[in-house]
Design a protein around this motif. Sequence first.
Motif, PDB file in Angstrom:
ATOM      1  N   TYR A  92       0.818  -1.215   0.000  1.00  0.00           N
ATOM      2  CA  TYR A  92       0.000   0.000   0.000  1.00  0.00           C
ATOM      3  C   TYR A  92       0.854   1.268   0.000  1.00  0.00           C
ATOM      4  N   ARG A 117       0.602   1.078  -5.609  1.00  0.00           N
ATOM      5  CA  ARG A 117       0.056   0.112  -6.556  1.00  0.00           C
ATOM      6  C   ARG A 117      -1.239  -0.518  -6.041  1.00  0.00           C
ATOM      7  N   ASN A 118      -1.970   0.246  -5.223  1.00  0.00           N
ATOM      8  CA  ASN A 118      -3.296  -0.171  -4.743  1.00  0.00           C
ATOM      9  C   ASN A 118      -3.293  -1.512  -4.020  1.00  0.00           C
ATOM     10  N   ARG A 176      -1.380  -4.058  -4.413  1.00  0.00           N
ATOM     11  CA  ARG A 176      -0.953  -5.231  -5.184  1.00  0.00           C
ATOM     12  C   ARG A 176       0.567  -5.366  -5.144  1.00  0.00           C
ATOM     13  N   SER A 183       3.812   8.990  -5.833  1.00  0.00           N
ATOM     14  CA  SER A 183       2.898   9.087  -6.977  1.00  0.00           C
ATOM     15  C   SER A 183       3.454   9.990  -8.076  1.00  0.00           C
ATOM     16  N   THR A 235      -1.147   6.384 -12.956  1.00  0.00           N
ATOM     17  CA  THR A 235      -1.564   4.994 -12.795  1.00  0.00           C
ATOM     18  C   THR A 235      -1.431   4.229 -14.101  1.00  0.00           C
ATOM     19  N   ASP A 249       0.950   1.004 -14.762  1.00  0.00           N
ATOM     20  CA  ASP A 249       0.404  -0.259 -15.273  1.00  0.00           C
ATOM     21  C   ASP A 249       1.171  -0.717 -16.507  1.00  0.00           C
ATOM     22  N   HIS A 276      -1.925  -3.977 -14.901  1.00  0.00           N
ATOM     23  CA  HIS A 276      -2.877  -3.397 -13.937  1.00  0.00           C
ATOM     24  C   HIS A 276      -2.972  -4.210 -12.654  1.00  0.00           C
TER      25      HIS A 276
END
Length: 454
Positions: free
Chosen positions: A45, A49-50, A52, A61, A65, A69, A430
């Motif tokens: 987190y 990468r949400n 993942r 950041s 996104t 991906d 993604h």
Amino acid sequence: MSMSSTMNHQFERVFILLCFILCLVGVEGTIWNPDIFPNPKRDTYLCGRNGRKSNICDPDSVLSTRAADRIEGIIQDVQEGMSPYRQDQCGSKGVQGYQIAVAVMKKMKVEHSMDPQGAAREFAKQLHARWGVGLAECDNGVLVLLSVGDRQVYISTGKQSATVLSTDNLNLIISWMIPYLKNKNYDEAVIRAVTNIGLGLSGWELSKDDPAWSAGLFFFLLVFGFVAFSLISGSIASRKRKKRLETCKDVLKRIKEEQDKVQSQEWSQHKTCPVCLEAFHDDDDEAQMEDNERQALTATERRRIISQCGHAVCEPCLQTWMEQSRSCPVCRQDVEGNDDDDSRKCSEQSEAPSSRIQTMGHALAGDALAADLIYRLRRAQRMYPEYITDDLIDDWNTDTSQTGTFDFGRFSDHQVRHQAIAAAQERSGHFGNATSFGGGGGGGASGGGAGGSW
């Protein structure tokens, strides 16, 4: 539930949300060092990468996104050996893919005793080793570090990666990143860097003569077309694909060399057939042969046949072509003229005086020479469709009409900007990358690396 407990519950939720926001603000302002920088396989987190697992850590950041991906997708293609990338032997593990990791931040800690370049190098080397990028047995990892606030980039290579990506090649890759970094287009800079690293690891040469290649490939990418090929497994299949790729590179290199030399009139004529792209067996070659070799020459040898339009084709290819058409295979002009002899309305080089050869050399100029080049490129495409796509041919047609030759740099640039390739990489990337790093030592004394600033 009482009103008091409901209010307490809502207060707790607000408090937790505020703490989360404060944490994000704190992360945004962090000056990173290797001890506290998150690990994308563990601190999911914190790496943007949400949640993942990933090969990318971007806690500030810096990347969009979509770019992250796509970079993840490129890394997966490289690791899986998807065309045009390839895998290599890794000791007892057999054929394995290279591992690439990316660390991006706004600001890194620079000790008073160290300059920013040295700090970036040490940061990258330490992360490379701590994360264990690459397989331990062959140390085939690469880590890209980018600190945008310090204007520093460093690429760290493991032992095996360093044997393929020399310091000079890394410097070229970084030099192609710099224009995008100066414009704060960090997405494009990293996408192109990872693409070029993958191509370099796959054996494509990086050419100083073509800095405009954004991806810096020899010419392939050379040849590089997008084909949704599934992973070719097994060492035998991998060797066959590698050999085919090398053959394709040799063919395109020969086409480029011949075109340039004929165009500059250093050569009076091409030395290969435009149909099969194989070398002619000329009289000069025959004169240098031993008697037994000369006797082995038959009517099927690739002797040069010059048609009335000036294009030369080898005898076997012309015979096959003439069974279906009476026009030149290159320019489609009638090769028979007014002669009634249907067996052959062309003249062999062995029977033609040197003045005829010189005339032919001058005849293949301008449009005729461009037509010959385009024909050769299309023949190469038929032989290697997995590398040479229709889009590349269209680009080369434009190059040829404007300059009389074609730009090798189209290959790598095509790989970066092809919409179908980008979409496929974004889709696969993604979901992150759940494959663990392999415990690579990471670019220590046995590894390599290079850095740059802008």
